[in-house]
Design an enzyme around this catalytic site. Structure first.
Site, PDB file in Angstrom:
ATOM      1  N   TYR A  54       0.913  -1.101   0.071  1.00 20.94           N
ATOM      2  CA  TYR A  54       0.084   0.125  -0.047  1.00 20.94           C
ATOM      3  C   TYR A  54       0.836   1.342   0.187  1.00 20.94           C
ATOM      4  O   TYR A  54       1.794   1.492   0.697  1.00 20.94           O
ATOM      5  CB  TYR A  54      -0.795   0.158   1.197  1.00 20.94           C
ATOM      6  CG  TYR A  54      -2.020  -0.048   0.963  1.00 20.94           C
ATOM      7  CD1 TYR A  54      -2.848   0.912   0.058  1.00 20.94           C
ATOM      8  CD2 TYR A  54      -3.095  -1.174   1.298  1.00 20.94           C
ATOM      9  CE1 TYR A  54      -4.324   0.906  -0.162  1.00 20.94           C
ATOM     10  CE2 TYR A  54      -4.622  -1.232   1.008  1.00 20.94           C
ATOM     11  CZ  TYR A  54      -4.921  -0.312   0.207  1.00 20.94           C
ATOM     12  OH  TYR A  54      -6.354  -0.537  -0.016  1.00 20.94           O
ATOM     13  N   GLU A  56      -0.462   4.591  -0.502  1.00 24.70           N
ATOM     14  CA  GLU A  56      -1.269   5.854  -0.742  1.00 24.70           C
ATOM     15  C   GLU A  56      -0.300   7.236  -0.610  1.00 24.70           C
ATOM     16  O   GLU A  56       0.341   7.185   0.258  1.00 24.70           O
ATOM     17  CB  GLU A  56      -2.395   5.966   0.128  1.00 24.70           C
ATOM     18  CG  GLU A  56      -3.357   4.944  -0.260  1.00 24.70           C
ATOM     19  CD  GLU A  56      -4.624   4.791   0.896  1.00 24.70           C
ATOM     20  OE1 GLU A  56      -4.102   4.634   2.014  1.00 24.70           O
ATOM     21  OE2 GLU A  56      -5.632   4.641   0.680  1.00 24.70           O
ATOM     22  N   ASP A 201      -5.480  14.078 -25.310  1.00 23.14           N
ATOM     23  CA  ASP A 201      -5.404  12.673 -25.008  1.00 23.14           C
ATOM     24  C   ASP A 201      -4.873  12.045 -26.189  1.00 23.14           C
ATOM     25  O   ASP A 201      -5.077  11.631 -27.087  1.00 23.14           O
ATOM     26  CB  ASP A 201      -6.886  12.299 -24.760  1.00 23.14           C
ATOM     27  CG  ASP A 201      -7.241  10.895 -24.580  1.00 23.14           C
ATOM     28  OD1 ASP A 201      -6.037  10.009 -24.552  1.00 23.14           O
ATOM     29  OD2 ASP A 201      -8.268  10.512 -24.283  1.00 23.14           O
ATOM     30  N   THR A 228      -2.834   6.521 -22.166  1.00 25.26           N
ATOM     31  CA  THR A 228      -2.659   5.105 -21.431  1.00 25.26           C
ATOM     32  C   THR A 228      -1.335   4.748 -21.766  1.00 25.26           C
ATOM     33  O   THR A 228      -0.541   5.471 -22.511  1.00 25.26           O
ATOM     34  CB  THR A 228      -3.641   4.084 -22.442  1.00 25.26           C
ATOM     35  OG1 THR A 228      -3.087   4.018 -23.848  1.00 25.26           O
ATOM     36  CG2 THR A 228      -5.025   4.409 -22.460  1.00 25.26           C
ATOM     37  N   LYS A 231      -0.937   0.892 -25.234  1.00 26.08           N
ATOM     38  CA  LYS A 231      -1.359   0.962 -26.566  1.00 26.08           C
ATOM     39  C   LYS A 231       0.002   0.953 -27.473  1.00 26.08           C
ATOM     40  O   LYS A 231       0.998   0.040 -27.218  1.00 26.08           O
ATOM     41  CB  LYS A 231      -2.213   1.967 -26.968  1.00 26.08           C
ATOM     42  CG  LYS A 231      -3.623   1.776 -26.076  1.00 26.08           C
ATOM     43  CD  LYS A 231      -4.650   2.896 -26.647  1.00 26.08           C
ATOM     44  CE  LYS A 231      -5.920   2.455 -25.750  1.00 26.08           C
ATOM     45  NZ  LYS A 231      -7.045   3.372 -25.842  1.00 26.08           N
ATOM     46  N   ARG A 237      -1.203  -2.311 -18.643  1.00 21.64           N
ATOM     47  CA  ARG A 237      -2.446  -1.550 -18.894  1.00 21.64           C
ATOM     48  C   ARG A 237      -2.500  -0.671 -17.924  1.00 21.64           C
ATOM     49  O   ARG A 237      -2.638  -0.741 -16.668  1.00 21.64           O
ATOM     50  CB  ARG A 237      -3.648  -2.672 -18.652  1.00 21.64           C
ATOM     51  CG  ARG A 237      -5.019  -2.517 -18.911  1.00 21.64           C
ATOM     52  CD  ARG A 237      -5.596  -3.690 -19.320  1.00 21.64           C
ATOM     53  NE  ARG A 237      -5.220  -4.067 -20.745  1.00 21.64           N
ATOM     54  CZ  ARG A 237      -5.714  -3.593 -21.871  1.00 21.64           C
ATOM     55  NH1 ARG A 237      -6.516  -2.671 -21.588  1.00 21.64           N
ATOM     56  NH2 ARG A 237      -5.139  -3.890 -22.967  1.00 21.64           N
TER      57      ARG A 237
HETATM   58  C1  LIG Z   1      -8.016   3.708 -25.070  1.00 20.96           C
HETATM   59  C2  LIG Z   1      -8.425   5.239 -24.814  1.00 20.96           C
HETATM   60  C3  LIG Z   1      -8.889   5.780 -23.541  1.00 20.96           C
HETATM   61  C4  LIG Z   1      -9.280   4.782 -22.451  1.00 20.96           C
HETATM   62  O1  LIG Z   1      -8.425   4.039 -21.858  1.00 20.96           O
HETATM   63  P1  LIG Z   1      -8.492   2.925 -20.878  1.00 20.96           P
HETATM   64  O2  LIG Z   1      -7.144   2.604 -20.407  1.00 20.96           O
HETATM   65  O3  LIG Z   1      -9.201   1.883 -21.571  1.00 20.96           O
HETATM   66  O4  LIG Z   1      -9.550   3.488 -20.037  1.00 20.96           O
HETATM   67  C5  LIG Z   1      -9.042   6.967 -23.683  1.00 20.96           C
HETATM   68  N1  LIG Z   1      -8.802   7.975 -24.541  1.00 20.96           N
HETATM   69  C6  LIG Z   1      -8.326   7.533 -25.831  1.00 20.96           C
HETATM   70  C7  LIG Z   1      -8.347   8.584 -26.924  1.00 20.96           C
HETATM   71  C8  LIG Z   1      -8.421   6.034 -26.112  1.00 20.96           C
HETATM   72  O5  LIG Z   1      -7.846   5.829 -27.139  1.00 20.96           O
END
Ligand SMILES: *Cc1c(COP(=O)(O)O)cnc(C)c1O
Length: 422
Positions: A54, A56, A201, A228, A231, A237
């Site tokens: 933990y 936090e 994003d 993320t 990807k 993840r």
């Molecule tokens: C995949 C994605 C997310 C979400 O990510 P998670 O890890 O699945 O919650 C948010 N924004 C964009 C642009 C994405 O492609």
């Protein structure tokens, strides 16, 4: 192949699913553009004893004792993130991309405030205010779109007009189904005019930015990046929030992630992020990022040669959207099924201006990050694109599909998933 020494003896039920998934990932071609194969080093960190702890709080300021190793590890991860993306501050605790976005919204806005983001049917993500999401109940989401679906150019005049009218607190750039580079400078100019924060994003293209083959929004003055880590960045993840330089934004983001939204950070995942960022800092990763785009370009030319309509007229990044219904008379759902039968995994997708439904749209979306991790080059990308088109044209021809499946399998066997990425 993993051993799963302890699970095998202790839990045969879960063991069977692990072995099944491992074989599934090895046997087919993964073209879902948001998926990838992590290295064994990332997997080891992901499965490490940091899961017991933990922690936090943040390095140096934790609620519990016993943090000498977690503090050191999270600090290394943060430093690598900052170096990779030229950020002054990084929060590596968000549990995923969606969690990172929710934290970012609450950190930068008050309930009722407005976000101006990419229209969802033009490539924006669910977390950018889809009607079914919780943030949509708290904040007001307004949209910009492409000016021309055939080139992918954003309608910056409309973007500015909506910004002047709606006075958003955040102008959001980023997408999950869009294949062109954005003009970040224009976003920043418009945001300055209306006093909005600029947030990118980059969940899909983080690896391309880290590898230097896509523009870094910070170079054009963006305030915040959410992403993320699993990807194109090829880590575990999870999510992350980067801040270009503003100390006040850093404070608000950190407070909102913890204790605002999350409890104890997942330290094993943060360790795996650190390992993945270490990989992303190597020259080998730059080569990887370059090859992702070369492979996408190779697929683009095959689709163009077959007169299949590509949204945005093609791609600058790792993904492509094809109007298979308009060009081949096969729906996105049918295409997904046929391709799955021959060992190619991708997803059906709505395309801008789609007249069909989300469950059975006109398009498919596919990309090259995972196949490129398997060291496939333009030659294989070209052949795979040809096989995809052949399969979609042979929907009801079982013999032809069996033949294609055999060839896909042969390619997979020639390009096993590597264990080491650097
Ligand atoms: C995949 C994605 C997310 C979400 O990510 P998670 O890890 O699945 O919650 C948010 N924004 C964009 C642009 C994405 O492609």
């Amino acid at each position: 192949m993993n051993e799963y020494k302890f699970i095998k003896d202790q839990d045969p039920e879960i063991y069977a699913t692990l072995v099944g998934e491992e074989a599934r990932e090895a046997r087919g071609i993964e073209l879902i553009p948001s998926e990838n194969y992590v290295s064994r080093a990332v997997l080891e960190a992901n499965g490490s004893i940091f899961t017991n702890k933990y922690s936090e709080g943040y390095p140096g300021r934790r609620y519990y004792g016993g943090q000498e190793y977690t503090d050191a590890m999270e600090t290394i991860t943060i430093e690598r993130a900052k170096e990779l993306f030229k950020a002054k501050y990084a929060n590596v605790q968000p549990l995923g991309g969606a969690a990172a976005n929710v934290a970012m919204y609450f950190a930068l806005m008050e309930p009722g405030d407005t976000v101006l983001g990419m229209d969802l049917s033009h490539g924006g993500h669910l977390t950018h205010g889809h009607p079914t999401t919780s943030v949509n109940k708290v904040f007001n989401f307004v949209r910009y779109k492409m000016k021309d679906i055939e080139t992918g150019e954003i309608d910056y005049d409309e973007l500015r007009a909506v910004a002047l009218k709606e006075k958003p607190k955040i102008i959001l750039a980023g997408f999950s189904a869009y294949s062109r580079e954005l003009d970040y400078k224009k976003f920043v100019e418009i945001a300055k005019e209306v006093g909005a924060y600029t947030v990118a994003d980059m969940a899909h293209i983080a690896g391309l930015i880290a590898g230097g083959v896509a523009r870094n929004p910070f170079d054009d003055g963006f305030d915040v990046i959410t992403t993320t880590t699993h990807k194109t960045l090829r880590g575990p993840r999870g999510g992350m929030i980067l801040i270009r330089e503003d100390e006040e934004i850093r404070k608000r983001i950190n407070k909102t992630v913890f204790p605002g939204m999350q409890g104890g950070p997942h330290m094993h995942i943060i360790a795996a992020k650190g390992v993945a960022f270490g990989e992303a800092l190597t020259p080998a990763f730059k080569e990887y990022a370059k090859q992702i785009i070369k492979n996408a370009k190779a697929m683009e030319s095959v689709f163009k040669n077959h007169d299949i309509r590509l949204l945005c007229g093609g791609t600058d990044n790792h993904l492509l959207l094809a109007d298979v219904y308009g060009s081949l008379g096969i729906t996105g759902q049918e295409a997904e099924i046929v391709l799955d039968e021959v060992g190619i995994t991708l997803n059906k997708n709505m395309i801008a201006g789609d007249t069909r439904t989300a469950m059975d749209p006109s398009g498919i979306r596919f990309g090259t990050p995972a196949m490129t991790t398997r060291k496939m080059m333009e030659k294989e990308a070209t052949r795979l694109a040809e096989l995809m088109i052949m399969a979609m044209k042979s929907k009801d021809d079982e013999a032809k599909k069996a033949e294609i499946q055999k060839e896909v399998q042969a390619i997979c066997e020639a390009f096993p998933v590597p264990e080491v990425h650097v």
